[in-house]
Structure formats: C-alpha cells, structure tokens
Design a protein around this motif. Structure first.
Motif: not given
Length: 411
Positions: A134-137, A217-219, A405-409
């Motif tokens: 969900d997140r890729q910091p 669940f976590t990111h 690009r933003k590829r979210p949940r």
C-alpha cells in the motif's frame, strides 16, 4: 453515472440525490444522531492484535461487526453499483461513518496511529488485483515507530463473504518477506524474492472472511486478490486507515469526525471525489465524471491537506493525458492541463513528462486498463511502486520519487 457531470452539480452535490438511490440509508448533514449505536464494549474480549501486526504484518479479526449495519452497507454498495456509481460513494452515508467509529476504536486500540481519511470501498464482480504494497516510502525504516510498529495500517472489512472463489485477500507474512522492513531492491521483483522457489509458495496465506469479519494489516504487507470464479457471487468490502501524521497527514481536518459528530456531507463528497481521482486507474470513470470530481475538489481546495491536494492535481493531469492518447483534448482542456502542470512544478510538487510509465493498471472490476511493454521482471517491480508515504519533510517516497505514479490500495 451520466448525471454526475459538472453541468448537473446542483443535483448530485446534495444529499437528496443519493438518498433516492439508497433509500434505506441516511444523510443527516453533520449528524450527531446514530442509528446504530457504537458499543464501546464490542472489542473488550479482543485478543492483542498488535502482537500479530508486529510479528506477521497482519491480524485476523474474527469478531463480526453488527450484522444489521453490515447488511445495510452491502445493500447500499449494490444499489450504487446498479446505478453505475463506484462503491466508494457509500462514504456519503451516515451508516458508513457509524461503522467508521468501530474501525477507529479498533485501530486506535491496537496501533499508536490516529484515524486517517484514505477511505475506499470495492465491489469485485469480475477479476482480482495484482500483488502490491500500500505504501512504498523512500526510507522504509522511517515508516515504522522505534518499537517496530508500522506508522500506517488498514482495517479491511468484508461486507459480503470473501472466499477463495470471489477474491479474498492473499498475503505473504512479514517474516517471509525480505523487503518488508528494509525496503525493496531496485530492478528486482519483491514477489520473486519472497517466493524464491516452489517450496516458498507454501508461505502464501489465504484470508477468507465472513461478512462483518475483518483484517488489520500494515502498509508493507504484500497482498493481492485472486480472479473471481464466474459463478461466484460478487465480493464487497470497505476499508479505513490510521496513520502517524509524521508519515502521512490526514487528508482533511480530523476534527470533522469525532465521537459526537459525523463529517458534514460536503466533506464526505469531497473525499469521495478526491479518492476517485487519486485511484482513477482502478475505476472505470468517464472523463466527464473525472472533470466533475476535480472541479468539486478545486472548489473546496482549502479543505484538503496541501500535499494531498497536490496529489489530486497530479493524478487528474495524468488521467487527462491518458485520455488524450485516444481522445483529442479541446483547447480549453489543454490550457487547463498546462496551467495545472505549471502550478504543480512551480510549487515543487510533480515532475511531468510525456513518457510516464503505466505501471499496474487494474480496474475496480479486475481487468487491466491497458497493455504495456514491460518485461515480466520489470512489471513485477512496477507493481510494487505503490502509493508513497510522506516523511517529516513531505518527501514522496518511491522508486522514482514523483515521476513514479501513485499506485495505491486496490482490494
């Protein structure tokens, strides 16, 4: 969906329009009344889900949320889909925010993070969706608290039974995922690293849920959904999120949603419109609907957190550029896009180019938005360029920073 245009805004920006679609639900602007009372003792016998989140990256919540509320929301999603609206319009109704009170109680009991406003609902009637985080910091370590707890977590709730036949979630536990804590290696598929041989596929965990049951669940957890069997009934779900503000700030003023009041209708509609733009590649939206969503967001720009508003602008421009590949833009549309691009780059947010990558293009129904020219290995890596988290400096964290690009949940 044809009525959701800029020209018809005087209809759909009022609660009455939506109540006609979902007559069994309610919209009382800034309501303090709760048709379904939140029972604070509901989670009193819950186990310590925080331990599972720390050790596995996910936790199964077997207790069912109030059945009457779950059934009402499931029927609401079905009526919205029947009217050709994305399931996320369910967030316009009071009952959804009453469910959010349960979710917030659970999230804040078992994480150190406050309630967030990355809200989504899904109705899966065709395919599934590909493995992703969900997140890729950029700095993965900074997205965890000192004790190892994630700064971002999702509460995913099944509104219908979610089975292995209709796209329940699948996950790879934290301890079998090399990139979970340290980050993913450039040009390497995180999924292949977590599943390096045939035996490793036994690590995959299916997460079937009955209606009203849920998952935390976590990111950083790798998760996906299988393709739905043709004869299986559609799967509906909804999710709420918590996030440490140092990682990702709330999208709207958090005081709009308290124990005593629900968010006003205008804020609910603003969140839905903004989320549809952010996740535009996940939903089959017409250009007229995208433009109507953006114009509504622009009229309430001051109500959105600044970084989030920039993301909305960025994704709207990208959506219009994608549409321009098949449909010619008129002069006014071209001028608007150029002006938005210029403002975004002048403010230090967004770096636009003509050859932006396609990445992962699942739609809400599960079909791909279009083919691409990536090799299997490249595509596997791109699938993990998910939505970026924000650190203290609002630096977007992804493989290619804001070009990514933003590829979210998508669930």
């Amino acid at each position: 969906m044809q009525q959701f245009t800029s020209e018809n805004r005087e209809k759909w920006d009022k609660p009455e329009y939506w109540i006609k679609i979902c007559e069994h639900l309610s919209v009382k602007d800034n309501s303090q009344d709760a048709k379904y009372e939140t029972d604070d003792a509901f989670w009193s016998h819950s186990k310590n889900y925080k331990l599972d989140l720390l050790s596995k990256g996910y936790a199964l919540v077997d207790q069912s949320l109030p059945n009457e509320l779950i059934v009402a929301l499931r029927e609401g999603v079905e009526k919205l889909v029947e009217a050709s609206y994305p399931a996320s319009f369910i967030f316009l109704f009071d009952e959804t925010w009453q469910l959010a009170r349960y979710s917030r109680l659970l999230l804040e009991d078992f994480t150190s993070n406050p309630f967030h406003y990355d809200l989504l609902s899904w109705y899966i009637d065709k395919g599934g969706f590909s493995p992703h985080r969900d997140r890729q910091p950029e700095h993965v370590a900074s997205s965890f608290h000192p004790d190892g707890e994630a700064k971002f977590a999702t509460h995913w709730i099944a509104l219908t039974p979610a089975t292995t036949s209709n796209s329940c979630l699948y996950m790879i536990p934290k301890d079998h995922d090399p990139g979970y804590t340290k980050g993913d290696e450039d040009k390497k598929d995180p999924l292949s690293l977590a599943l390096p041989n045939k035996e490793a596929f036994q690590r995959i965990r299916a997460m079937p849920r009955d209606s009203g049951q849920s998952i935390l669940f976590t990111h950083r957890i790798i998760h996906w959904g299988s393709i739905k069997d043709p004869e299986a009934t559609p799967r509906a779900a909804i999710s709420f999120v918590c996030s440490d503000p140092s990682f990702e700030k709330p999208y709207v003023d958090p005081t709009c949603f308290t124990d005593d009041q629900l968010p006003p209708f205008s804020i609910r509609l603003l969140l839905v419109c903004a989320q549809l733009i952010i996740y535009h590649q996940r939903f089959q939206l017409s250009k007229s609907m995208l433009k109507a969503c953006f114009e509504f967001c622009k009229s309430m720009e001051d109500k959105l957190e600044k970084t989030y508003w920039h993301k909305v602008v960025f994704e709207f421009v990208e959506a219009m550029k994608e549409d321009a590949q098949t449909n010619e833009l008129d002069e006014s549309e071209e001028e608007e896009i150029m002006e938005l691009m210029l403002k975004a780059e002048q403010s230090g947010y967004g770096e636009y180019s003509d050859d932006y990558d396609e990445g992962s293009n699942e739609l809400e129904g599960g079909a791909d938005a279009g083919d691409d020219d990536f090799s299997d290995e490249e595509e596997g890596t791109l699938l993990f360029r998910a939505a970026s988290g924000c650190d203290d400096n609002n630096t977007e964290g992804s493989v290619e920073n804001e070009k990514d690009r933003k590829r979210p949940r998508t669930k």
